[in-house]
Scaffold this active site. Sequence first.
Site, short mmCIF file in Angstrom:
data_model
loop_
_atom_site.label_atom_id
_atom_site.label_comp_id
_atom_site.label_asym_id
_atom_site.label_seq_id
_atom_site.Cartn_x
_atom_site.Cartn_y
_atom_site.Cartn_z
N TYR A 1 -8.44 -5.13 6.51
CA TYR A 1 -7.46 -5.86 5.80
C TYR A 1 -7.40 -7.47 6.53
O TYR A 1 -7.50 -7.55 7.67
CB TYR A 1 -5.95 -5.35 5.89
CG TYR A 1 -5.77 -4.12 5.55
CD1 TYR A 1 -5.15 -3.81 4.28
CD2 TYR A 1 -6.16 -2.97 5.97
CE1 TYR A 1 -5.03 -2.61 3.66
CE2 TYR A 1 -5.85 -1.73 5.57
CZ TYR A 1 -5.16 -1.48 4.16
OH TYR A 1 -5.11 -0.25 3.88
N HIS B 1 -4.14 -6.03 -0.01
CA HIS B 1 -5.12 -5.01 -0.14
C HIS B 1 -6.30 -5.10 0.62
O HIS B 1 -6.83 -6.19 0.98
CB HIS B 1 -5.53 -4.73 -1.69
CG HIS B 1 -4.51 -4.28 -2.51
ND1 HIS B 1 -4.03 -3.09 -3.05
CD2 HIS B 1 -4.13 -4.98 -3.39
CE1 HIS B 1 -3.39 -2.96 -3.54
NE2 HIS B 1 -3.08 -4.26 -4.30
N LYS C 1 -13.35 -2.60 -3.07
CA LYS C 1 -13.63 -2.66 -1.84
C LYS C 1 -15.17 -3.21 -1.72
O LYS C 1 -16.04 -2.56 -2.26
CB LYS C 1 -13.42 -1.84 -0.85
CG LYS C 1 -11.94 -1.56 -0.97
CD LYS C 1 -11.38 -0.16 0.23
CE LYS C 1 -10.26 0.04 -0.27
NZ LYS C 1 -9.21 -0.54 -0.48
#
Length: 243
Positions: free
Chosen positions: A148, A156, A193
């Site tokens: 993070y 997020h 991600k």
Amino acid sequence: MKPRWKGKGSEAKAMADPMSMIVSQLQSFLIQSETRGLLSSCSVLVEVDAELADLLNRACFGRPRITAEKDKQWFQLDMEEAFYLCFSLKCLKVVGEDGCIKSNEELWGHWKSKKVVFPVSFKAYSHLRHKNWIVRSGLQYGVDFVAYRHHPALVHSEYAVLAVSEGNNDQNGRLRGWSDVHCTVRLCGSVAKTLLIVIVNNNSQCAISPSCLEHYTVEERTITRWNPEQSREDQEILENRAK
């Protein structure tokens, strides 16, 4: 991929309270209070008061642990988190079952016996932490860690992290085939991600003590899915030509 902040004002809050300063405050508190943790197999338990609990939470080290002792509060640190505080920041002492403080060498040997790839995973963890990334367990995404930009309450996670040894000869044997890479990248894409591979080269140093870490080198690689649309001619140019 840009950071995905949680709510209006989250980015401003993160900029006003940089993680490096929070970790520094935690480090100073632990040193001044001479805090000690209790070794518990693959983790370390730390008894906390309200101030220490707040600092650990803000710096994202460990998680609160519910116990039957209502008059006591505990935080549970993963092995990488605990060793980072002990070895890298030199602000935490860990006590074993015999009541004696464990040296860094003893902790290193203990956690290597519990997790063969601990030297590689710790090097990857400390590498990212030194860059002021928040590093948490990535078990729910099938990776080692998630990273993070700041506190998870504000943003997020951006990266799903795999820690591998040079040449991918690590004991987990991940990403050996295209199918492994494809599955991992698809999973990371589905949860927004980027897959970050942290490659650790031990430079032929035997991992018999934590002193070997200074000889380790780290290489970072990101892997993303190829989007055919990005390789085509600019759609706006084509539309103008059509007019």
